[in-house]
Design a protein around this motif. Structure first.
Motif, short mmCIF file in Angstrom:
data_model
loop_
_atom_site.label_atom_id
_atom_site.label_comp_id
_atom_site.label_asym_id
_atom_site.label_seq_id
_atom_site.Cartn_x
_atom_site.Cartn_y
_atom_site.Cartn_z
N GLY A 73 1.25 -2.44 6.61
CA GLY A 73 0.19 -2.73 5.66
C GLY A 73 -0.46 -1.43 5.23
N VAL A 74 -0.65 -1.22 3.95
CA VAL A 74 -1.16 0.03 3.40
C VAL A 74 -2.57 -0.18 2.87
N ILE A 75 -3.47 0.71 3.27
CA ILE A 75 -4.85 0.71 2.75
C ILE A 75 -5.06 2.01 1.98
N GLY A 76 -5.33 1.90 0.70
CA GLY A 76 -5.53 3.08 -0.14
C GLY A 76 -4.30 3.39 -0.96
N LEU A 77 -4.39 3.17 -2.27
CA LEU A 77 -3.21 3.30 -3.13
C LEU A 77 -3.44 4.30 -4.26
N GLY A 78 -4.11 5.40 -3.92
CA GLY A 78 -4.23 6.50 -4.87
C GLY A 78 -2.94 7.30 -4.89
N ALA A 98 2.03 -5.78 3.04
CA ALA A 98 0.72 -5.96 2.40
C ALA A 98 0.24 -4.61 1.88
N VAL A 99 -0.43 -4.64 0.75
CA VAL A 99 -1.03 -3.44 0.18
C VAL A 99 -2.46 -3.76 -0.22
N CYS A 100 -3.33 -2.75 -0.13
CA CYS A 100 -4.76 -2.98 -0.33
C CYS A 100 -5.41 -1.77 -0.99
N ASP A 101 -6.26 -2.02 -1.95
CA ASP A 101 -7.09 -0.97 -2.55
C ASP A 101 -8.26 -1.67 -3.21
N ILE A 102 -9.38 -1.00 -3.23
CA ILE A 102 -10.55 -1.63 -3.85
C ILE A 102 -10.33 -1.82 -5.35
N ARG A 103 -9.42 -1.06 -5.92
CA ARG A 103 -9.07 -1.21 -7.34
C ARG A 103 -7.85 -2.13 -7.45
N ALA A 104 -8.07 -3.32 -7.99
CA ALA A 104 -7.03 -4.34 -8.02
C ALA A 104 -5.83 -3.91 -8.87
N GLY A 118 13.65 -3.38 -5.81
CA GLY A 118 14.44 -4.35 -5.04
C GLY A 118 13.85 -4.70 -3.70
N LYS A 119 12.59 -4.38 -3.48
CA LYS A 119 11.94 -4.68 -2.21
C LYS A 119 11.16 -5.99 -2.32
N PRO A 120 10.88 -6.64 -1.18
CA PRO A 120 10.06 -7.86 -1.23
C PRO A 120 8.66 -7.56 -1.76
N ARG A 121 8.08 -8.51 -2.45
CA ARG A 121 6.72 -8.32 -2.97
C ARG A 121 5.72 -8.42 -1.82
N PRO A 122 4.90 -7.41 -1.61
CA PRO A 122 3.91 -7.49 -0.53
C PRO A 122 2.73 -8.37 -0.93
N ALA A 123 2.02 -8.86 0.07
CA ALA A 123 0.75 -9.54 -0.19
C ALA A 123 -0.23 -8.53 -0.78
N GLU A 124 -1.06 -8.99 -1.69
CA GLU A 124 -1.93 -8.08 -2.45
C GLU A 124 -3.40 -8.34 -2.10
N PHE A 125 -4.11 -7.27 -1.78
CA PHE A 125 -5.53 -7.37 -1.45
C PHE A 125 -6.26 -6.29 -2.24
N GLY A 126 -7.17 -6.70 -3.11
CA GLY A 126 -7.88 -5.71 -3.90
C GLY A 126 -9.03 -6.31 -4.66
N GLY A 127 -9.85 -5.43 -5.18
CA GLY A 127 -10.92 -5.86 -6.06
C GLY A 127 -12.27 -6.02 -5.42
N SER A 128 -12.37 -5.89 -4.10
CA SER A 128 -13.68 -6.02 -3.46
C SER A 128 -13.74 -5.18 -2.19
N ALA A 147 -4.76 5.67 3.71
CA ALA A 147 -4.75 6.85 2.83
C ALA A 147 -5.91 6.78 1.86
N THR A 148 -7.09 6.50 2.37
CA THR A 148 -8.31 6.43 1.56
C THR A 148 -9.04 7.76 1.66
N PRO A 149 -10.13 7.96 0.93
CA PRO A 149 -10.93 9.18 1.11
C PRO A 149 -11.42 9.33 2.55
N TRP A 150 -11.67 10.58 2.94
CA TRP A 150 -11.95 10.89 4.35
C TRP A 150 -13.08 10.06 4.93
#
Length: 483
Positions: A73-78, A98-104, A118-128, A147-150
């Motif tokens: 699961g990835v947090i931070g998609l800059g 799963a992938v996550c970023d406050i910016r949807a 060709g990879k499976p679609r991850p669950a998406e978490f974003g926007g809040s 991989a978010t800001p420090w």
């Protein structure tokens, strides 16, 4: 000066004798002497390690539980997080669930990108602001990559541990001493590993340097010099590269060595920090903060929001570190000055020296070791790197060249992390390494506030540092086959 542990690095890597020595607990915290240099008592405040809570145990040599497939699961998609997400997806036996970023919009773009490959679609978490917490509730995540800001690393790293996941965090894992201790304690309580995503430890030159050091090419290691010298001025003033200018704003808040780990960590690994030696004191110096203001004056329009900012962090912040075994390390950080890129990577001992970013061949390194060399002339590193190339680069170097950023270091880091988890092995970089490599961030603040006087470096291992053990100098193992 402390007594050098009786078990050599070569024996630790050698097998049964080393295993016996480790089991016997060669060395002890009580038997180790204090730091070699006198330090003012006031500067040593906070040196004592806090006691473990009842039932809390060390994570030294605690392996991952084996995984058939590692679900990330990835947090931070800059810039960094999105690129590394693709990297995780191509490692054998790894899938991004799963992938996550406050910016949807970033979340959707990253998910779309994985599907397009060709990879499976991850669950998406974003926007809040709750997106991260919601993602961590899932039970189909084994490893959380952050991989978010420090400023978010400690909170998110701790939350991921408490959710029962292993964690790998971009640099630094935290910026305050109490936060570093909190991550150590949380890892020990949850029995989940947390590691710093220090890709430079997996650089080809750094790994060959490590192997040469542990094979005794440099004799007794006495000193090292590493750093992060990277002219980031254009990126720091970019309106798009660092979201909300988060990295530039750190230069308005504090005078500190924000990011020396890229150069410090490989030197620390070669010196067996936390594995037979430890950092004891740190004292910092800083030059005046000239670079960013000068760049802004010459290249940034007056309408830019940066003109409301005052930069306080020194252009060059240097940390002088002493170790229990009498070695010295200099760690530099400078992202505000015009200069070519360098991590320095200098390691020296009683029989030779290696310097990176100074050679004339494609390796960039140069070396001088006795009795091979004489005449006060450097030799090229190329033949030595071929001889001491780390097994990881021999095994997956071609794949790294085709898949990984930063010269392949990213791919080696990600491949090795997944291999360790799938094979159920002990991490190369544990929570104690992660904490002490990041400790210069708050310790440099403390030292500079005290006019450069030395401050104590905490022993995050609580005494286990005296025992030699393997780390990045691992024995060759295979990636388990993918079913």
């Amino acid at each position: 000066m402390s007594e050098i542990p009786a078990v050599s690095r070569r024996l630790v890597l050698g097998g049964t004798l080393a295993t016996g020595a480790l089991a016997a607990g060669i060395g002890s915290a009580a038997g180790a002497a204090a730091a070699p240099a006198p330090t003012a008592p006031s500067a040593l405040a906070g040196a004592a390690a806090p006691r473990r809570a009842p039932g809390q145990k060390s994570m030294v040599n605690v392996p991952f539980e084996p995984y058939a497939t590692v679900r990330v699961g990835v947090i931070g998609l800059g810039n960094r997080g999105s690129g590394m997400t693709t990297g995780w997806s191509v490692i054998p036996g790894c899938t991004v669930t799963a992938v996550c970023d406050i910016r949807a919009d970033r979340v959707k773009r990253t998910a779309d990108g994985l599907v397009a490959k060709g990879k499976p679609r991850p669950a998406e978490f974003g926007g809040s602001a709750d997106s991260c917490a919601e993602m961590l509730k899932r039970d189909d995540i084994d490893l959380v990559y952050i991989a978010t800001p420090w400023e978010f690393h400690h909170e998110q790293g701790k939350a991921a541990l408490l959710s029962g996941k292993h964690v790998i965090v971009e640099l630094p894992v935290a910026t305050e001493l109490d936060e570093l201790w909190d991550l150590v304690d949380t890892s020990e309580r949850t029995r989940k590993n947390l590691m710093l995503a220090e890709n430079c430890n997996y650089g080809r030159n750094e790994m060959a340097m490590l192997k040469m050091a542990h094979e005794g090419l440099f004799g007794d290691i006495t000193n090292g010099h590493g750093g992060y010298l990277h002219d980031l001025r254009a990126l720091l003033f970019s309106n798009t590269y660092y979201t909300d200018s988060w990295r530039r704003l750190w230069h308005t808040r504090s005078t500190a060595s924000f990011y020396a780990m890229h150069g410090l960590a490989p030197i620390a690994a070669a010196m067996d920090i936390n594995r037979g030696d430890r950092m004891t004191t740190l004292k910092a110096t800083a030059t005046a903060p000239k670079g960013l203001a000068d760049y802004r004056e010459r290249f940034v329009p007056r309408s830019h929001p940066s003109w409301n900012e005052t930069y306080v962090n020194g252009d060059l912040v240097s940390c002088a570190i002493e170790t229990a075994n009498g070695r010295t390390i200099r760690a530099d950080h400078d992202v505000s000055s015009p200069r070519p890129y360098s991590r320095i990577n200098t390691l020296a001992g009683s029989r030779g020296i290696f310097e990176d970013y100074a050679g004339t061949s494609t390796t960039g390194g140069r070396v001088y070791v006795e009795p091979d060399h004489g005449g006060h002339s450097w030799r090229d590193f190329d033949t030595y790197r071929k001889e001491f190339d780390h097994w990881l680069w021999k095994k997956i170097g071609d794949d790294a060249a085709n898949n990984g950023g930063h010269g392949g270091m990213d791919y080696v880091l990600q491949w090795r992390t997944i291999q360790l988890m799938r094979a159920g092995l002990v991490p190369d970089i544990d929570v104690y390494d992660s904490a002490v490599w990041c400790a210069p961030v708050p310790l440099s603040v403390m030292s500079l506030a005290d006019k450069g006087r030395p401050v104590a470096v905490p022993d995050f291992t609580r005494g286990s540092w005296v025992n030699l053990r393997t780390g990045l100098d691992s024995r060759e193992t295979d990636m388990p086959p993918v079913a």
